[in-house]
Write an enzyme that holds these catalytic residues in place. Structure first.
Site, PDB file in Angstrom:
ATOM      1  N   ASN A 144      -2.855  12.209   3.489  1.00 28.31           N
ATOM      2  CA  ASN A 144      -1.689  11.619   4.393  1.00 28.31           C
ATOM      3  C   ASN A 144      -0.875  10.912   3.692  1.00 28.31           C
ATOM      4  O   ASN A 144       0.472  11.075   3.865  1.00 28.31           O
ATOM      5  CB  ASN A 144      -2.422  11.254   5.700  1.00 28.31           C
ATOM      6  CG  ASN A 144      -1.148  10.627   6.651  1.00 28.31           C
ATOM      7  OD1 ASN A 144      -0.580  11.390   7.013  1.00 28.31           O
ATOM      8  ND2 ASN A 144      -1.252   9.195   6.998  1.00 28.31           N
ATOM      9  N   THR A 162       1.421   4.264   5.887  1.00 26.92           N
ATOM     10  CA  THR A 162       1.011   3.946   4.589  1.00 26.92           C
ATOM     11  C   THR A 162       1.950   4.463   3.411  1.00 26.92           C
ATOM     12  O   THR A 162       2.346   3.818   2.475  1.00 26.92           O
ATOM     13  CB  THR A 162      -0.628   4.473   4.142  1.00 26.92           C
ATOM     14  OG1 THR A 162      -1.246   3.804   5.228  1.00 26.92           O
ATOM     15  CG2 THR A 162      -1.138   4.040   2.842  1.00 26.92           C
ATOM     16  N   LYS A 207     -10.177  -6.452  10.447  1.00 30.64           N
ATOM     17  CA  LYS A 207      -9.359  -5.127  10.567  1.00 30.64           C
ATOM     18  C   LYS A 207      -9.606  -4.383   9.279  1.00 30.64           C
ATOM     19  O   LYS A 207      -9.782  -4.594   8.132  1.00 30.64           O
ATOM     20  CB  LYS A 207      -7.833  -5.573  10.599  1.00 30.64           C
ATOM     21  CG  LYS A 207      -6.887  -4.383  10.848  1.00 30.64           C
ATOM     22  CD  LYS A 207      -6.810  -3.916  12.132  1.00 30.64           C
ATOM     23  CE  LYS A 207      -6.075  -2.801  12.542  1.00 30.64           C
ATOM     24  NZ  LYS A 207      -6.833  -1.453  12.080  1.00 30.64           N
ATOM     25  N   SER A 252      -0.701  -0.982  11.916  1.00 27.49           N
ATOM     26  CA  SER A 252      -1.780  -1.134  12.777  1.00 27.49           C
ATOM     27  C   SER A 252      -1.389  -2.502  13.607  1.00 27.49           C
ATOM     28  O   SER A 252      -1.965  -2.446  14.911  1.00 27.49           O
ATOM     29  CB  SER A 252      -3.021  -1.201  12.097  1.00 27.49           C
ATOM     30  OG  SER A 252      -3.496   0.130  11.792  1.00 27.49           O
ATOM     31  N   LYS A 261     -14.077  -2.967   7.055  1.00 25.16           N
ATOM     32  CA  LYS A 261     -14.239  -1.727   6.692  1.00 25.16           C
ATOM     33  C   LYS A 261     -15.455  -1.044   7.378  1.00 25.16           C
ATOM     34  O   LYS A 261     -16.267  -1.803   7.621  1.00 25.16           O
ATOM     35  CB  LYS A 261     -14.335  -1.550   5.370  1.00 25.16           C
ATOM     36  CG  LYS A 261     -13.381  -0.176   4.862  1.00 25.16           C
ATOM     37  CD  LYS A 261     -11.980  -0.193   5.078  1.00 25.16           C
ATOM     38  CE  LYS A 261     -11.299   0.920   4.494  1.00 25.16           C
ATOM     39  NZ  LYS A 261      -9.542   0.746   4.553  1.00 25.16           N
ATOM     40  N   LYS A 271      -5.594  -8.169   1.613  1.00 23.37           N
ATOM     41  CA  LYS A 271      -4.440  -7.443   2.076  1.00 23.37           C
ATOM     42  C   LYS A 271      -3.762  -7.963   3.210  1.00 23.37           C
ATOM     43  O   LYS A 271      -2.367  -8.171   3.422  1.00 23.37           O
ATOM     44  CB  LYS A 271      -4.545  -5.892   2.208  1.00 23.37           C
ATOM     45  CG  LYS A 271      -3.580  -4.899   2.625  1.00 23.37           C
ATOM     46  CD  LYS A 271      -4.090  -3.691   2.699  1.00 23.37           C
ATOM     47  CE  LYS A 271      -4.864  -3.133   1.860  1.00 23.37           C
ATOM     48  NZ  LYS A 271      -5.187  -1.644   2.087  1.00 23.37           N
TER      49      LYS A 271
END
Length: 429
Positions: free
Chosen positions: A219, A188, A68, A356, A104, A92
């Site tokens: 963002n 986030t 992820k 997510s 990533k 994480k």
């Protein structure tokens, strides 16, 4: 381990390994990424020319579930950076107890130099190149630096075309109309806000007596700044890639957000321009912002912002990392010696990957939640894990970053050891 960013990131793992009872096998496996993919993406530009862009996808570990992680578009994207980000994502996801591994991706480019049509062709070309490497049960994409829900929608659509079936679960952070989750676009920043509200009272810091500076007004930084402003905190400074502004009386964040959305930067927000009604704001650099005498510093931009070169100039009393990897290991040591607690990125910015996960669950079940349900679940999970990290830090007398890695390592170690260890195979029983 090659590459300066990845080598520096790995130092956090080495420090935490001293405090966990995982097997030697597990510790060794976590030092290296499982898969790394580099691809070339040919794109026909609007003027008819052909350009080749370099793209990457790294799946660091998938012991606890499919990979992820986001996809970023930035001129400084490299394999070393993507590998480091996948490393952080691994820990994480384990820290938040999500059924994911870490991954990533990224493409090396300046996205602002491309038209929307060129960006679409690039995004679909990236999926063409990595389609065999990803999937709802293999590796799931999400937005990151300079990518957004529109780009995620293109990626999901292209993957679905390749697979000849609708596959919403391959990408999170996509438009709600394509199966995205409400609350994901702001997750986030919202998660960081929940964590700040839960942790600051431990230091007797409340809205009425707390000043903040936010480096990075994309963002995540924009959302957390606005939520803090609405809660009564005084945000003295903000910045983006073009520079920043400062007002010792506090900034009017909603007005600044409106200007940012209209003009796409903070550069015009001074009285020699057209927005004098925004107040007497002083122009400052990103470097100036990091050294401001505020209670809380929130780095929400890119990696390696607080380094050995400027850590001694930091005057904030507490640091909450909304960006990935904004503080180097050398800076960590300096800040620790100066008694400045650093709440680490793998905890503070975990709201994005948590929602997510919620989106992925909703895609698989076909049942969708309200924004109130999403935010309630996010706050409950994030604050619970933050409290666990706080307790571990107190128990072992270690930094909050090391405590976060200890918690993640314990979960990763259990999963890795379940597949068998040297001790298991060497035993006669």
């Amino acid at each position: 381990m090659s590459g300066s960013l990845f080598a520096d990131a790995s130092k956090r793992l080495e420090k935490a390994l001293k405090y966990v009872a995982i097997s030697e096998d597990a510790g060794e496996r976590l030092k290296y990424p499982k898969n790394s993919l580099s691809v070339s993406i040919p794109v026909r530009m609007d003027d008819g020319s052909l350009r080749i862009f370099q793209g990457y996808r790294v799946r660091y570990d998938d012991t606890r579930g499919p990979g992820k992680g986001g996809v970023r578009y930035h001129p400084k994207v490299s394999l070393d950076e993507v590998q480091s980000l996948a490393f952080w994502m691994t820990f994480k996801c384990a820290l938040l107890n999500l059924p994911f591994g870490g991954a990533k991706g990224g493409i090396t480019l300046n996205p602002k130099a491309l038209t929307k049509a060129e960006l679409e062709r690039l995004s679909r070309g990236y999926i063409e190149a990595i389609a065999d490497f990803i999937g709802p049960d293999i590796d799931i994409l999400a937005p990151d630096v300079y990518t957004n829900e529109m780009i995620m929608g293109w990626m999901m659509d292209q993957y679905s075309i390749i697979q000849r079936k609708i596959s919403p679960g391959v990408v999170t952070g996509k438009p709600v109309t394509m199966g995205g989750s409400v609350g994901r676009n702001t997750a986030t920043g919202t998660g960081a806000f929940y964590l700040l509200q839960a942790m600051l009272p431990k230091f007797e810091q409340y809205p009425s007596n707390t000043t903040l500076a936010v480096q990075g007004f994309g963002n995540a930084g924009m959302v957390v700044a606005e939520l803090l402003y609405q809660a009564g905190y005084k945000v003295l400074a903000i910045s983006d890639s073009q520079g920043g502004i400062y007002n010792e009386q506090g900034l009017n964040i909603p007005e600044i957000i409106q200007h940012k959305r209209e003009h796409r930067s903070l550069a015009g927000m001074y009285c020699d321009e057209t927005v004098c009604n925004l107040g007497d704001n002083l122009q400052i650099s990103n470097e100036d912002l990091l050294a401001l005498p505020v209670d809380v510093l929130i780095p929400a931009a890119l990696e390696n912002q607080i380094t050995a070169a400027n850590a001694k100039q930091v005057q904030a009393r507490y640091i909450f990392e909304v960006a990935n990897g904004p503080t180097t290991s050398e800076a960590d040591a300096i800040l620790a010696a100066r008694g400045i607690p650093v709440f680490p990125d793998i905890l503070v910015n975990a709201g994005g990957v948590t929602v997510s996960y919620f989106e992925w669950v909703q895609n698989r079940s076909g049942l969708y939640w309200s924004v109130a349900e999403v935010n309630e679940r996010l706050q409950t999970r994030l604050v619970a894990e933050a409290e666990s990290v706080w307790r571990i830090a107190q128990e072992f007398g270690v930094s909050l970053r090391t405590a976060a890695y200890i918690q993640a390592l314990n979960r990763l170690g259990e999963a890795l050891d379940a597949k068998g260890t040297r001790d298991y195979y060497a035993s006669k029983a």
